[in-house]
Design an enzyme around this catalytic site. Sequence first.
Site, PDB file in Angstrom:
ATOM      1  N   HIS A 139       0.848  -1.190   0.000  1.00  0.00           N
ATOM      2  CA  HIS A 139       0.000   0.000   0.000  1.00  0.00           C
ATOM      3  C   HIS A 139       0.882   1.238   0.000  1.00  0.00           C
ATOM      4  CE1 HIS A 139      -3.423  -2.453   2.186  1.00  0.00           C
ATOM      5  NE2 HIS A 139      -3.027  -3.009   1.066  1.00  0.00           N
TER       6      HIS A 139
HETATM    7  C1  LIG Z   1       0.046  -9.364  -2.050  1.00  0.00           C
HETATM    8  C2  LIG Z   1      -0.769  -8.106  -2.212  1.00  0.00           C
HETATM    9  C3  LIG Z   1      -1.961  -7.991  -1.525  1.00  0.00           C
HETATM   10  C4  LIG Z   1      -2.740  -6.838  -1.683  1.00  0.00           C
HETATM   11  N1  LIG Z   1      -3.944  -6.776  -1.049  1.00  0.00           N
HETATM   12  C5  LIG Z   1      -4.723  -5.691  -1.186  1.00  0.00           C
HETATM   13  C6  LIG Z   1      -6.000  -5.635  -0.577  1.00  0.00           C
HETATM   14  O1  LIG Z   1      -6.438  -6.582   0.087  1.00  0.00           O
HETATM   15  N2  LIG Z   1      -6.745  -4.512  -0.750  1.00  0.00           N
HETATM   16  C7  LIG Z   1      -6.297  -3.453  -1.474  1.00  0.00           C
HETATM   17  O2  LIG Z   1      -7.027  -2.451  -1.578  1.00  0.00           O
HETATM   18  N3  LIG Z   1      -5.094  -3.492  -2.090  1.00  0.00           N
HETATM   19  C8  LIG Z   1      -4.302  -4.579  -1.956  1.00  0.00           C
HETATM   20  N4  LIG Z   1      -3.085  -4.638  -2.597  1.00  0.00           N
HETATM   21  C9  LIG Z   1      -2.650  -3.464  -3.379  1.00  0.00           C
HETATM   22  C10 LIG Z   1      -3.251  -3.477  -4.778  1.00  0.00           C
HETATM   23  O3  LIG Z   1      -2.861  -4.617  -5.462  1.00  0.00           O
HETATM   24  C11 LIG Z   1      -2.803  -2.202  -5.490  1.00  0.00           C
HETATM   25  O4  LIG Z   1      -3.335  -1.087  -4.775  1.00  0.00           O
HETATM   26  C12 LIG Z   1      -3.313  -2.095  -6.933  1.00  0.00           C
HETATM   27  O5  LIG Z   1      -3.002  -3.229  -7.680  1.00  0.00           O
HETATM   28  C13 LIG Z   1      -2.683  -0.854  -7.551  1.00  0.00           C
HETATM   29  O6  LIG Z   1      -3.130  -0.714  -8.876  1.00  0.00           O
HETATM   30  P1  LIG Z   1      -2.189  -0.009  -9.958  1.00  0.00           P
HETATM   31  O7  LIG Z   1      -2.922  -0.022 -11.230  1.00  0.00           O
HETATM   32  O8  LIG Z   1      -1.696   1.277  -9.415  1.00  0.00           O
HETATM   33  O9  LIG Z   1      -0.897  -0.966 -10.034  1.00  0.00           O
HETATM   34  P2  LIG Z   1      -0.792  -2.481 -10.499  1.00  0.00           P
HETATM   35  O10 LIG Z   1      -2.108  -3.146 -10.378  1.00  0.00           O
HETATM   36  O11 LIG Z   1       0.354  -3.101  -9.806  1.00  0.00           O
HETATM   37  O12 LIG Z   1      -0.422  -2.362 -12.048  1.00  0.00           O
HETATM   38  C14 LIG Z   1       0.773  -1.731 -12.482  1.00  0.00           C
HETATM   39  C15 LIG Z   1       1.229  -2.398 -13.777  1.00  0.00           C
HETATM   40  O13 LIG Z   1       2.193  -1.568 -14.405  1.00  0.00           O
HETATM   41  C16 LIG Z   1       3.227  -2.388 -14.956  1.00  0.00           C
HETATM   42  N5  LIG Z   1       4.434  -1.566 -15.108  1.00  0.00           N
HETATM   43  C17 LIG Z   1       5.239  -1.071 -14.141  1.00  0.00           C
HETATM   44  N6  LIG Z   1       6.230  -0.336 -14.675  1.00  0.00           N
HETATM   45  C18 LIG Z   1       6.058  -0.356 -16.017  1.00  0.00           C
HETATM   46  C19 LIG Z   1       6.774   0.232 -17.103  1.00  0.00           C
HETATM   47  N7  LIG Z   1       7.838   0.992 -16.917  1.00  0.00           N
HETATM   48  N8  LIG Z   1       6.317  -0.013 -18.363  1.00  0.00           N
HETATM   49  C20 LIG Z   1       5.213  -0.785 -18.585  1.00  0.00           C
HETATM   50  N9  LIG Z   1       4.518  -1.372 -17.576  1.00  0.00           N
HETATM   51  C21 LIG Z   1       4.922  -1.142 -16.309  1.00  0.00           C
HETATM   52  C22 LIG Z   1       3.368  -3.497 -13.931  1.00  0.00           C
HETATM   53  O14 LIG Z   1       4.001  -4.635 -14.492  1.00  0.00           O
HETATM   54  C23 LIG Z   1       1.903  -3.743 -13.551  1.00  0.00           C
HETATM   55  O15 LIG Z   1       1.301  -4.701 -14.383  1.00  0.00           O
HETATM   56  C24 LIG Z   1      -2.286  -5.776  -2.490  1.00  0.00           C
HETATM   57  C25 LIG Z   1      -1.075  -5.912  -3.197  1.00  0.00           C
HETATM   58  C26 LIG Z   1      -0.328  -7.055  -3.061  1.00  0.00           C
HETATM   59  C27 LIG Z   1       0.940  -7.192  -3.823  1.00  0.00           C
END
Ligand SMILES: Cc1cc2nc3c(=O)[nH]c(=O)nc-3n(C[C@H](O)[C@H](O)[C@H](O)COP(=O)(O)OP(=O)(O)OC[C@H]3O[C@@H](n4cnc5c(N)ncnc54)[C@H](O)[C@@H]3O)c2cc1C
Length: 590
Positions: free
Chosen positions: A517
């Site tokens: 987080h």
């Molecule tokens: C084990 C675990 C448990 C969790 N449990 C919870 C929960 O219970 N409740 C909750 O609210 N949240 C939880 N989270 C957090 C939640 O997963 C994140 O808040 C959410 O996925 C964030 O979304 P996002 O789109 O910002 O990033 P992400 O979903 O991580 O997506 C980012 C993407 O960007 C890609 N990327 C990164 N850099 C580059 C680049 N330079 N070029 C191209 N692609 C790139 C990555 O490969 C990834 O696929 C948890 C996370 C983990 C790891």
Amino acid sequence: MAIVNDEVDAVVVGLGWSGSIMAMELARAGLKVRALERGEDQSSEDFAYPKPADQYGYDKQYKIFAKPKSAAVTVRHTTDDNALPTRQWGSFCPGNGVGGAGLHWTAVMLRPTPTDLKLKTYADETYAPGQLQEDMQVQDFPVTWDEMEKHFDFFEKVCGQSGTTGNLNGEIQPGGDPFEGPRSNPYPLPALEDTLNCSMFREQATKMGYHPFSNPSANVSQAWTNPYGQNIAPCNYCGFCSKYPCLNYSKASPQTTILDALKLHKNFDYKTNAEVVRVDLHDDKKTAKGVTYVNENGEEVFQPAKMVFLCSFQFQNVRLMLLSGIGQPYNPMTGEGVVGRNYAFLSNGGVTMFFKDKEFNPFATAGATGVMFNDVSPRPGFEDGVKYGFLGGAKIHSSQSNGNPIGTALPKDVPGWGMGWKQGMRDWYGHSMKISITTTCMSYRGNYMDLDPTYTDHLGNPMARITFDWKENELKLQQYLKELCNNIAREMGPDISHDSFLKPDSHYDMRPYVSTHNVGGAVMGDDPKTSALNKYLQSWDVHNVFVPGGNAFPQNFQANPTDMIGALTYHAAETIVKDYIKNPGPLVQA
Ligand SMILES: Cc1cc2nc3c(=O)[nH]c(=O)nc-3n(C[C@H](O)[C@H](O)[C@H](O)COP(=O)(O)OP(=O)(O)OC[C@H]3O[C@@H](n4cnc5c(N)ncnc54)[C@H](O)[C@@H]3O)c2cc1C
Ligand code: SF4
């Protein structure tokens, strides 16, 4: 000479939660959208039964997470220290590949409260001048509850969120969270079933005057068809959820809720093994012309685009802004600049209780199974914050997310290996439950991000550097929560219990897992002097760059972040479709 792709209306960097939502909403509006994802393609079928949920591979070797060699950050406590790179994941572990961390999150899904959105206003109204730490930099979110509610509501329908409604249009409902903001609709689905720890904790918390409710969950309790027409199956409490992809099509993820529907749009496509290394700006630095990525052959490719969406997770978003020269980098000495400002995290802790005569069957559970209460949260009427001198709070919960044998809780006198450990497992496996905390974390002048001057990634670009440590406010909160949780535990009468909380002099430890987080670093706000993004997640400096993600939070609230990340992404998408594409330019005049 870089390879040059055909131009698109929108390039989306990262295909996790925020990237999938943004790509879907823009594709539905008819725009030509291309997503670039650094990792592999991954679908629900790749992980479905009868594939094994192998604990060693997923939970210990992080086999579907980002590899530190390509996604490491460097970390230090203060500007006087040397930051070192994360050679293996510890307190957080970012996702990788299509679905991002949304593929293997735990799926506890809940909203912040209306007070969380206006924390600075609350703090100014509640605390005497000088009572809070001088270097605290909390800010209001530049959005109101009323603006956000429909976006929470929609995202929760996309996910088939399961829970018990606490406040329906201002009417408090039995069994739910009485402190939640008013919802326009009940939870889409009923709450998950209670396990034994849930009912024991619920009973004890109620007896002590708290208001427990089932953990709101995106492990769906019943079959669900979402607004995009995607079908999600009921969770079967398989016990391998947090850090695992779902084997059963039951956990809301970009794959189960959005991507199959998105792929039907002919105006959308995506490339994997495409790692974006910078946003390319026009000479005037006021607009972007596209992004450059490195493809699977190691070649640089320029992707021209009318709009750029950084959806690459909190710290990659901040890093890409810094690498691209979007916005003024934050300087903690002068307090000037905005990109990197207000990095925040969260702390956890809890009491583990062992009961000889109780059988908790921890292997039969969903990731989000649990009961929590929100009585200890910043809100009008919560007096202990002022009394004990901290701003913030925690959700206090008894969750049972898995029964994984490696790392299962055992009493402290049980050895960690050999015959003694085997005997301890025989005696105590399945006989423990936990009371845990998930806390707020305020933002401070000295907690921030920048580019590391020493360490580079596998492509030779500077890593992001995190400067972060616990501050007195968070450590006071932990001492308060320690007493509160131990009081509840004592009343529950375990045979053995032990606790683990931060001590008054603890420092941030990068090694044990806390939660992924991470927030802040490119925060949203009303003032370009203290925020990198406006209320539509639009860069103040480069108006065709938008940056959805936890980076936009000015500080961390006690709820898990993804409901807010999703809702903010829908909020931005709505205005981009309605206003920006007809009339590109700053959506808010500074
Ligand atoms: C084990 C675990 C448990 C969790 N449990 C919870 C929960 O219970 N409740 C909750 O609210 N949240 C939880 N989270 C957090 C939640 O997963 C994140 O808040 C959410 O996925 C964030 O979304 P996002 O789109 O910002 O990033 P992400 O979903 O991580 O997506 C980012 C993407 O960007 C890609 N990327 C990164 N850099 C580059 C680049 N330079 N070029 C191209 N692609 C790139 C990555 O490969 C990834 O696929 C948890 C996370 C983990 C790891
Ligand atoms: S507990 Fe439910 S949602 Fe989680 S992985 Fe198992 S079946 Fe899927």
